[in-house]
Design an enzyme around this catalytic site. Structure first.
Site, PDB file in Angstrom:
ATOM      1  N   HIS A 109      33.358  54.809   5.060  1.00  0.00           N
ATOM      2  CA  HIS A 109      32.062  54.603   5.720  1.00  0.00           C
ATOM      3  C   HIS A 109      30.957  54.386   4.679  1.00  0.00           C
ATOM      4  O   HIS A 109      30.077  53.533   4.857  1.00  0.00           O
ATOM      5  CB  HIS A 109      31.674  55.840   6.552  1.00  0.00           C
ATOM      6  CG  HIS A 109      32.512  56.079   7.772  1.00  0.00           C
ATOM      7  ND1 HIS A 109      33.141  57.269   8.016  1.00  0.00           N
ATOM      8  CD2 HIS A 109      32.803  55.280   8.822  1.00  0.00           C
ATOM      9  CE1 HIS A 109      33.791  57.197   9.173  1.00  0.00           C
ATOM     10  NE2 HIS A 109      33.607  55.996   9.675  1.00  0.00           N
ATOM     11  N   SER A 119      38.858  58.511   9.612  1.00  0.00           N
ATOM     12  CA  SER A 119      38.514  59.917   9.848  1.00  0.00           C
ATOM     13  C   SER A 119      39.734  60.653  10.389  1.00  0.00           C
ATOM     14  O   SER A 119      39.981  61.808  10.015  1.00  0.00           O
ATOM     15  CB  SER A 119      37.359  60.020  10.845  1.00  0.00           C
ATOM     16  OG  SER A 119      36.208  59.394  10.321  1.00  0.00           O
TER      17      SER A 119
END
Ligand code: PNS
Length: 166
Positions: free
Chosen positions: A19, A132
């Site tokens: 990210h 994630s």
């Protein structure tokens, strides 16, 4: 609407180095980038929305990204993007497996707001396997996640799985 503002939305459960790579690329292109952490009650998450937002803010501080704002949002992304005046919506693309979901979301958001343009950025190859979910799995089994996430996220993952006893 402000062509200079981009929104970078996501669940960020939790934020990863992948990210951050996308965020840093967006910062190179747009003068104002707002990270928007979704509070979607229908989605199963490890960290509550306030914690995910707190982790994003902690990471921004850790990397000295004072120019980036982080906010939480509920409801439709296209509507929230309009309230902050964003013209561009940033999404990261890793592999072809991301494409179908991302295309669907981009087209739906275009229908909801034709002025909001989705912009796809590719992370560096060494981050392309990161997600994630994968990082949570590594942490759940006691693996070292420090190569994949910033320090405050690694600490939060360790605490989360230590306290849950999973
Ligand atoms: O990190 P994620 O889980 O891939 O992010 C998905 C997110 C949060 C960007 C998406 O689920 C979203 O926009 N949620 C807000 C509700 C909404 O607008 N849904 C319609 C999108 S087409």
């Amino acid at each position: 609407m402000d062509a200079a503002t981009a929104i970078y939305p996501g669940s960020f459960d939790p934020i990863t180095n992948g990210h951050l790579d996308i965020l840093n690329r967006a910062r190179e292109v747009f003068p104002r980038v707002v990270v928007a952490v979704a509070n979607d009650p229908g989605k199963a998450v490890l960290f509550p929305a306030e914690t995910r937002l707190g982790l994003v803010r902690c990471v921004l501080k850790e990397i000295g990204a004072d120019d980036v704002e982080a906010v939480g949002f509920d409801g439709l992304l296209a509507e929230f993007a309009r309230t902050i005046g964003a013209r561009a919506l940033i999404r990261g693309l890793r592999a072809v497996t991301d494409f179908e979901y991302e295309l669907q979301m981009a087209l739906a958001n275009r229908r909801l707001d034709p002025d909001l343009e989705t912009v796809f950025l590719m992370a560096e190859a060494r981050h392309c396997f990161l997600s994630s979910s994968l990082i949570k799995e590594v942490a759940r089994y006691g693996g070292d996640v420090s190569p994949f996430v910033p320090r405050c996220v690694a600490d939060a993952l360790r605490d989360a799985f230590r306290s849950s006893g999973c």
